[in-house]
Design an enzyme around this catalytic site. Structure first.
Site, PDB file in Angstrom:
ATOM      1  N   SER A  61       0.629  -1.506  -0.490  1.00 14.51           N
ATOM      2  CA  SER A  61      -0.209  -0.083   0.218  1.00 14.51           C
ATOM      3  C   SER A  61       0.467   1.242   0.135  1.00 14.51           C
ATOM      4  O   SER A  61       0.302   2.437  -0.113  1.00 14.51           O
ATOM      5  CB  SER A  61      -1.068   0.469   0.820  1.00 14.51           C
ATOM      6  OG  SER A  61      -1.836  -0.933   1.260  1.00 14.51           O
ATOM      7  N   LYS A  64       0.589   3.511  -3.378  1.00 15.20           N
ATOM      8  CA  LYS A  64      -0.710   3.855  -3.019  1.00 15.20           C
ATOM      9  C   LYS A  64      -0.223   5.895  -3.016  1.00 15.20           C
ATOM     10  O   LYS A  64      -1.289   6.600  -3.914  1.00 15.20           O
ATOM     11  CB  LYS A  64      -1.806   3.635  -1.561  1.00 15.20           C
ATOM     12  CG  LYS A  64      -2.061   2.862  -2.474  1.00 15.20           C
ATOM     13  CD  LYS A  64      -3.417   2.276  -0.703  1.00 15.20           C
ATOM     14  CE  LYS A  64      -3.695   0.939  -1.222  1.00 15.20           C
ATOM     15  NZ  LYS A  64      -4.539   0.557   0.066  1.00 15.20           N
ATOM     16  N   TYR A 189      -2.268  -2.160 -10.886  1.00 18.69           N
ATOM     17  CA  TYR A 189      -2.917  -2.255  -9.106  1.00 18.69           C
ATOM     18  C   TYR A 189      -1.697  -3.342  -8.262  1.00 18.69           C
ATOM     19  O   TYR A 189      -0.496  -2.823  -7.590  1.00 18.69           O
ATOM     20  CB  TYR A 189      -4.072  -1.828  -8.922  1.00 18.69           C
ATOM     21  CG  TYR A 189      -4.141  -2.146  -7.090  1.00 18.69           C
ATOM     22  CD1 TYR A 189      -4.275  -0.914  -6.173  1.00 18.69           C
ATOM     23  CD2 TYR A 189      -4.168  -2.882  -6.677  1.00 18.69           C
ATOM     24  CE1 TYR A 189      -3.887  -0.588  -5.172  1.00 18.69           C
ATOM     25  CE2 TYR A 189      -4.503  -3.289  -5.064  1.00 18.69           C
ATOM     26  CZ  TYR A 189      -4.037  -2.189  -4.335  1.00 18.69           C
ATOM     27  OH  TYR A 189      -4.502  -2.314  -2.822  1.00 18.69           O
ATOM     28  N   TYR A 241      -3.917   3.441   7.589  1.00 17.32           N
ATOM     29  CA  TYR A 241      -5.649   3.097   7.525  1.00 17.32           C
ATOM     30  C   TYR A 241      -6.218   3.563   8.758  1.00 17.32           C
ATOM     31  O   TYR A 241      -6.153   3.963   8.808  1.00 17.32           O
ATOM     32  CB  TYR A 241      -5.100   1.415   8.001  1.00 17.32           C
ATOM     33  CG  TYR A 241      -4.386  -0.110   7.092  1.00 17.32           C
ATOM     34  CD1 TYR A 241      -4.404   0.303   5.594  1.00 17.32           C
ATOM     35  CD2 TYR A 241      -3.142  -0.126   7.457  1.00 17.32           C
ATOM     36  CE1 TYR A 241      -3.811  -0.665   4.724  1.00 17.32           C
ATOM     37  CE2 TYR A 241      -1.820  -0.870   6.526  1.00 17.32           C
ATOM     38  CZ  TYR A 241      -2.895  -1.397   5.490  1.00 17.32           C
ATOM     39  OH  TYR A 241      -1.722  -1.346   4.289  1.00 17.32           O
ATOM     40  N   VAL A 259       0.954  -3.628   3.821  1.00 19.77           N
ATOM     41  CA  VAL A 259       0.704  -4.847   4.726  1.00 19.77           C
ATOM     42  C   VAL A 259       2.244  -5.966   4.202  1.00 19.77           C
ATOM     43  O   VAL A 259       2.407  -7.097   4.751  1.00 19.77           O
ATOM     44  CB  VAL A 259      -0.169  -5.943   4.230  1.00 19.77           C
ATOM     45  CG1 VAL A 259      -1.460  -5.340   4.737  1.00 19.77           C
ATOM     46  CG2 VAL A 259      -0.468  -5.895   2.767  1.00 19.77           C
TER      47      VAL A 259
HETATM   48  N1  GLU Z   1      -1.988  -5.873  -2.019  1.00 22.50           N
HETATM   49  C1  GLU Z   1      -2.518  -5.209  -1.039  1.00 22.50           C
HETATM   50  C2  GLU Z   1      -4.476  -4.919  -1.621  1.00 22.50           C
HETATM   51  O1  GLU Z   1      -4.663  -5.022  -2.062  1.00 22.50           O
HETATM   52  C3  GLU Z   1      -2.391  -3.795  -0.158  1.00 22.50           C
HETATM   53  C4  GLU Z   1      -2.562  -4.298   0.945  1.00 22.50           C
HETATM   54  C5  GLU Z   1      -2.101  -3.392   1.345  1.00 22.50           C
HETATM   55  O2  GLU Z   1      -1.191  -3.012   1.494  1.00 22.50           O
HETATM   56  O3  GLU Z   1      -2.908  -2.403   2.505  1.00 22.50           O
HETATM   57  O4  GLU Z   1      -4.660  -5.778  -1.161  1.00 22.50           O
END
Ligand code: GLU
Length: 305
Positions: A61, A64, A189, A241, A259
């Site tokens: 994430s 992002k 993604y 988060y 994660v």
């Molecule tokens: N590839 C994970 C997902 O899209 C990333 C989640 C994350 O790092 O929060 O669920």
């Protein structure tokens, strides 16, 4: 500084026992639960590392932040934020409920999965290869590292098991938030989440943001100042988060976790910090990584508030 970093790593390594490595795909369960590392990149270009700072992990994430920067550079704030909001959430990162329940029905922010998928759909490019290469090359530039690649196993697993992300994306296609081919958007993604980095890479990216978009070691401006500001603000409100509020109160630094166990932090006008600790807490944040950042913030008085 080196001694301080070694001390915070050793003082907090025991917390790794209280977390669990991500297990939604088998590849991530292979991580060493007790690993913990840190790298600091100052705006003067010094780089100081301690612990497991050379271990590679998938950016997940944290990517992002990078795709938000590119989407904002391609589209501007008005268009980008007409498709994705800037409001924090108390729901999990992969939650579906608000997509339908909120009015207007756009994802709450670019740091949750729905918002990140909508954001990546805004990046200009002819096809998914071109768009992903743009993300990869920008990541390499921000990290000053041409050797960043995707972990093919993680990418394959993300793609095979990503049904929840798929459902978020198809829902957003049905409401007009996504206008491109959904599978192509998701492919980008899944690939962006699978880029492999080290603490040093993410600390450098944090340093570029801390330096308002100018790469400290080349002095090249790669992000407009206003976009760097907006992105750091969203990192404060949404980056950790649904624990972002607690993180802001206790640590007070713009940060984004993933994660894979990474946390990228950006202390404005001061330094970038990259932390890696794959044992996660119940919210999906590195359990010992948060403790490390809390100690460092206290010792060095890094809170922006
Ligand atoms: N590839 C994970 C997902 O899209 C990333 C989640 C994350 O790092 O929060 O669920």
């Amino acid at each position: 500084m080196k001694k301080l970093l070694e001390k915070v790593i050793e003082n907090n390594r025991n917390y790794t026992e209280f977390g669990e490595v991500a297990s939604y795909i088998p590849e991530l369960t292979k991580a060493n639960k007790n690993a913990l590392g840190i790298c600091v990149t100052t705006l003067k270009g010094e780089e100081i590392c301690a612990g497991d700072c050379n271990t590679k992990f998938t950016i997940q994430s944290i990517s992002k932040v990078i795709t938000l920067i590119i989407a904002l550079m391609d589209n501007g704030k008005e268009k980008t934020f007409s498709k994705v909001g800037v409001e924090p959430t108390t729901d999990a990162f992969n939650s579906i409920i608000n997509l339908e329940a909120k009015n207007p029905n756009k994802p709450l922010n670019p740091m949750i999965n729905a918002g990140a998928i909508a954001t990546v759909s805004l990046i200009d490019g002819e096809n998914s290869d071109e768009i992903f290469n743009k993300i990869l090359n920008f990541t390499r530039k921000l990290a000053g590292n041409e050797d960043i690649h995707i972990n093919e196993n993680v990418y394959r697993c993300e793609k095979e098991t990503g049904d929840r992300n798929r459902s978020l994306a198809y829902f957003m296609k049905s409401t007009g938030i996504i206008t491109k081919d959904v599978e192509n958007v998701l492919d980008v993604y899944f690939r962006q989440c699978s880029m492999e980095v080290t603490c040093k890479d993410i600390s450098r990216i944090g340093a570029v943001l801390a330096n308002n978009g100018v790469i400290p070691w080349t002095k090249e401006r790669v992000i407009p100042e206003d976009i760097a500001r907006v992105v750091k603000t969203i990192m404060v409100t949404c980056g950790m988060y649904d624990a972002s509020g607690e993180f802001a109160v206790n640590i007070g630094i713009p940060a984004k976790s993933g994660v894979g166990g990474g946390i990228m932090a950006s202390v404005p006008s001061n330094m970038g910090i990259g932390v890696f600790g794959p044992a996660l807490d119940s919210k999906g944040n590195s359990i010992a990584g948060i403790k490390v950042l809390a100690d460092l913030s206290k010792e060095l008085n890094l809170s922006i508030f």
